[in-house]
Design an enzyme around this catalytic site. Structure first.
Site, PDB file in Angstrom:
ATOM      1  N   THR A  10      33.268  49.336  50.689  1.00 46.47           N
ATOM      2  CA  THR A  10      34.419  49.720  49.681  1.00 46.47           C
ATOM      3  C   THR A  10      33.994  50.242  48.279  1.00 46.47           C
ATOM      4  O   THR A  10      34.368  51.415  47.880  1.00 46.47           O
ATOM      5  CB  THR A  10      35.776  48.789  49.736  1.00 46.47           C
ATOM      6  OG1 THR A  10      35.921  48.353  50.884  1.00 46.47           O
ATOM      7  CG2 THR A  10      36.848  49.357  48.776  1.00 46.47           C
ATOM      8  N   LYS A  93      31.209  39.178  42.173  1.00 43.63           N
ATOM      9  CA  LYS A  93      31.653  38.023  41.752  1.00 43.63           C
ATOM     10  C   LYS A  93      31.113  36.682  42.249  1.00 43.63           C
ATOM     11  O   LYS A  93      30.775  35.634  41.420  1.00 43.63           O
ATOM     12  CB  LYS A  93      33.203  37.881  41.734  1.00 43.63           C
ATOM     13  CG  LYS A  93      33.924  37.893  42.919  1.00 43.63           C
ATOM     14  CD  LYS A  93      34.864  39.250  43.137  1.00 43.63           C
ATOM     15  CE  LYS A  93      34.785  39.520  44.538  1.00 43.63           C
ATOM     16  NZ  LYS A  93      35.776  40.562  44.885  1.00 43.63           N
ATOM     17  N   GLU A 117      31.628  44.211  34.683  1.00 47.15           N
ATOM     18  CA  GLU A 117      32.962  44.294  34.494  1.00 47.15           C
ATOM     19  C   GLU A 117      33.949  44.302  35.528  1.00 47.15           C
ATOM     20  O   GLU A 117      35.026  43.804  35.645  1.00 47.15           O
ATOM     21  CB  GLU A 117      33.296  45.752  33.655  1.00 47.15           C
ATOM     22  CG  GLU A 117      34.779  46.186  33.177  1.00 47.15           C
ATOM     23  CD  GLU A 117      35.177  44.869  32.358  1.00 47.15           C
ATOM     24  OE1 GLU A 117      34.974  44.807  31.098  1.00 47.15           O
ATOM     25  OE2 GLU A 117      36.208  43.966  32.628  1.00 47.15           O
ATOM     26  N   ILE A 124      40.544  46.323  35.810  1.00 44.92           N
ATOM     27  CA  ILE A 124      41.046  46.245  34.286  1.00 44.92           C
ATOM     28  C   ILE A 124      39.731  45.738  33.468  1.00 44.92           C
ATOM     29  O   ILE A 124      38.908  45.073  33.942  1.00 44.92           O
ATOM     30  CB  ILE A 124      41.785  45.063  34.633  1.00 44.92           C
ATOM     31  CG1 ILE A 124      42.937  45.219  35.701  1.00 44.92           C
ATOM     32  CG2 ILE A 124      42.427  44.701  33.234  1.00 44.92           C
ATOM     33  CD1 ILE A 124      43.538  43.925  35.950  1.00 44.92           C
ATOM     34  N   GLY A 175      41.974  47.729  52.142  1.00 44.97           N
ATOM     35  CA  GLY A 175      41.111  47.628  51.526  1.00 44.97           C
ATOM     36  C   GLY A 175      41.075  46.621  50.217  1.00 44.97           C
ATOM     37  O   GLY A 175      39.897  46.616  49.572  1.00 44.97           O
ATOM     38  N   LYS A 193      36.017  34.210  39.774  1.00 43.51           N
ATOM     39  CA  LYS A 193      36.663  35.115  38.703  1.00 43.51           C
ATOM     40  C   LYS A 193      36.886  34.200  37.308  1.00 43.51           C
ATOM     41  O   LYS A 193      36.449  34.621  36.416  1.00 43.51           O
ATOM     42  CB  LYS A 193      37.747  36.097  38.937  1.00 43.51           C
ATOM     43  CG  LYS A 193      37.424  36.960  39.982  1.00 43.51           C
ATOM     44  CD  LYS A 193      38.449  37.765  40.689  1.00 43.51           C
ATOM     45  CE  LYS A 193      38.111  38.639  41.634  1.00 43.51           C
ATOM     46  NZ  LYS A 193      39.304  39.303  42.516  1.00 43.51           N
ATOM     47  N   GLY A 289      40.592  47.313  45.173  1.00 43.44           N
ATOM     48  CA  GLY A 289      40.910  48.882  45.654  1.00 43.44           C
ATOM     49  C   GLY A 289      39.576  49.341  45.281  1.00 43.44           C
ATOM     50  O   GLY A 289      38.867  49.308  44.271  1.00 43.44           O
TER      51      GLY A 289
HETATM   52  N1  HSE Z   1      39.587  40.857  47.449  1.00 41.12           N
HETATM   53  C1  HSE Z   1      39.608  41.005  45.998  1.00 41.12           C
HETATM   54  C2  HSE Z   1      41.128  41.072  45.561  1.00 41.12           C
HETATM   55  C3  HSE Z   1      39.026  42.254  45.666  1.00 41.12           C
HETATM   56  O1  HSE Z   1      41.891  41.038  46.412  1.00 41.12           O
HETATM   57  O2  HSE Z   1      41.302  40.995  44.447  1.00 41.12           O
HETATM   58  C4  HSE Z   1      38.776  42.323  44.111  1.00 41.12           C
HETATM   59  O3  HSE Z   1      37.780  41.499  43.734  1.00 41.12           O
END
Ligand code: HSE
Length: 393
Positions: A10, A93, A117, A124, A175, A193, A289
């Site tokens: 993706t 991550k 980032e 963001i 996605g 995160k 996304g």
């Molecule tokens: N699977 C993660 C989410 C993708 O839905 O936030 C972005 O890190």
């Protein structure tokens, strides 16, 4: 600037697309010269290859973009790329949460940049916002919606009275979800995160030793019950700092229906931080996304091209995990036969299966929940944001 993309899922294909359809002078200066795909996969483009050595041996290559996800071989390739004196940009991550200090040190030893980032908050620019805030303030709180998939699920369950399974399938088709969506719904993606964010904020490598409870057990009836009380549930990660102590937690949290968090829709994220002089800052945008996440990767590449350096963290501060300064109220749903497990707590019985637990330490509540889940695997709980705010943390 010559770029190799490792992985063409993706995010990797999103990076390629943005560069191929370059709309600005900055993106027109970027060239994808290699794409690493898995051995045995069809090479649909002439720049595709399945040998990392071919890529790293190319003296014309400037930046390696790692979008493979997971720990290995991503970790090895990142280290090899840095040692080959290539800048590295990654959206991964899981590998960053674990090896941020190691990657940062290797990048510094080799005189190249390691930027990430896109790993937190998708498109963001919240890592850059945090780094900028740290130039002036000690950051004592970071919290928010860090996962697009779980937000999409909870938002649609609330607004359209959908069931959990129906909406998860939509999020997968769009996605947003991880290859294994349990990372999204059980809170482990968010855990990575908040570790990355807190590690930067405290200049200390945060481990995964803190309570994590996801939304796997939430039902349509839970969402309706919360709605009837004017509350909206969101899956939240939060870290707080008090001196050299910090707390971290990932859990469903209830917000008053007119609070901003309660109104974040679809795959959007809202990440907030607090500093003494800046007060509260909120970063809002698409947290998952293809193109939004790829956009953040490209911003990092442009920073490298324009020689804009990011904050240099050394991750050598000393901090202790201590959640004793974080108490809050919880709404718990479980089989009423398990009430004896709450015997030492202060709580109200609000209906036949919902219980309002008052001012309990976060770690203690998660430990009790683990006991409850052994006997009622369908139980669910959510903390109440406003009651947390009353604490002087
Ligand atoms: N699977 C993660 C989410 C993708 O839905 O936030 C972005 O890190």
């Amino acid at each position: 600037m010559n770029i190799a993309i490792l992985g063409f899922g993706t995010v990797g294909s999103g990076v390629y697309e943005i560069i191929e359809h370059a709309a600005t002078a900055e993106t027109k200066a970027l060239h994808v010269t290699h794409i690493l795909i898995r051995k045995g996969k069809e090479k649909k483009l002439s720049i595709m290859c399945d040998d990392i050595k071919t890529i790293l041996d190319d003296p014309q290559l400037d930046v390696v973009v790692e979008t493979m996800g997971g720990i290995e071989p991503a970790r090895t390739y990142i280290i090899e790329a840095l040692q080959a004196k290539k800048h590295v940009v990654t959206a991964n991550k899981a590998v960053i949460a674990k090896y941020l200090k190691e990657f940062t040190n290797i990048a510094s030893e080799n005189g190249v940049h390691f930027y990430y980032e896109a790993s937190t908050g998708g498109g963001i620019p919240c890592i850059q916002g945090l780094e900028k805030a740290l130039r002036v303030d000690v950051i004592d709180k970071i919290y928010g919606i860090f996962n697009g998939t779980s937000n999409y699920i909870l938002d649609h369950m609330h607004r359209y009275q959908s069931t959990f399974d129906e909406v998860l399938k939509d999020a997968q088709h769009l996605g947003y979800a991880e290859a294994d969506p349990s990372a999204d719904i059980d809170g482990f993606d968010i855990c990575n995160k908040i570790r990355i964010s807190a590690s930067i904020a405290y200049n200390y490598p945060i481990t995964d030793q803190f309570p994590v409870f996801g939304i796997r057990n939430i039902t349509k009836e839970d969402v309706q019950y919360f709605s009837s009380k004017g509350l909206v549930v969101r899956l939240i990660a939060e870290t707080r700092r008090k001196g050299n102590s910090y707390s971290c937690v990932v859990e469903p949290m209830l917000f008053n229906e007119n609070q901003i968090e309660a109104n974040i829709q679809n795959n959007y994220n809202l990440i907030s931080l607090h500093g003494d002089t800046i007060g509260e800052l909120k970063f809002y945008g698409q947290g998952a996304g293809k193109l939004a996440t790829a956009n953040a990767v490209i911003q990092d590449i442009i920073d490298i091209m324009q020689k804009k350096t990011h904050r240099q963290c050394t991750f050598d501060h000393t901090m202790n995990y201590d959640s004793s300064f974080c108490k809050t109220d919880y709404i718990l749903r479980c089989n009423p036969s398990l009430l004896p497990l709450l015997k030492e707590l202060s709580y109200d019985i609000v209906s036949s299966s919902y219980f309002h637990i008052k001012q309990i330490e976060v770690t203690k509540m998660h430990a009790i929940m683990n006991e409850i889940l052994k006997q009622d695997a369908t139980a669910f709980m959510a903390s109440i944001y406003e009651t947390k705010e009353e604490q002087s943390c």
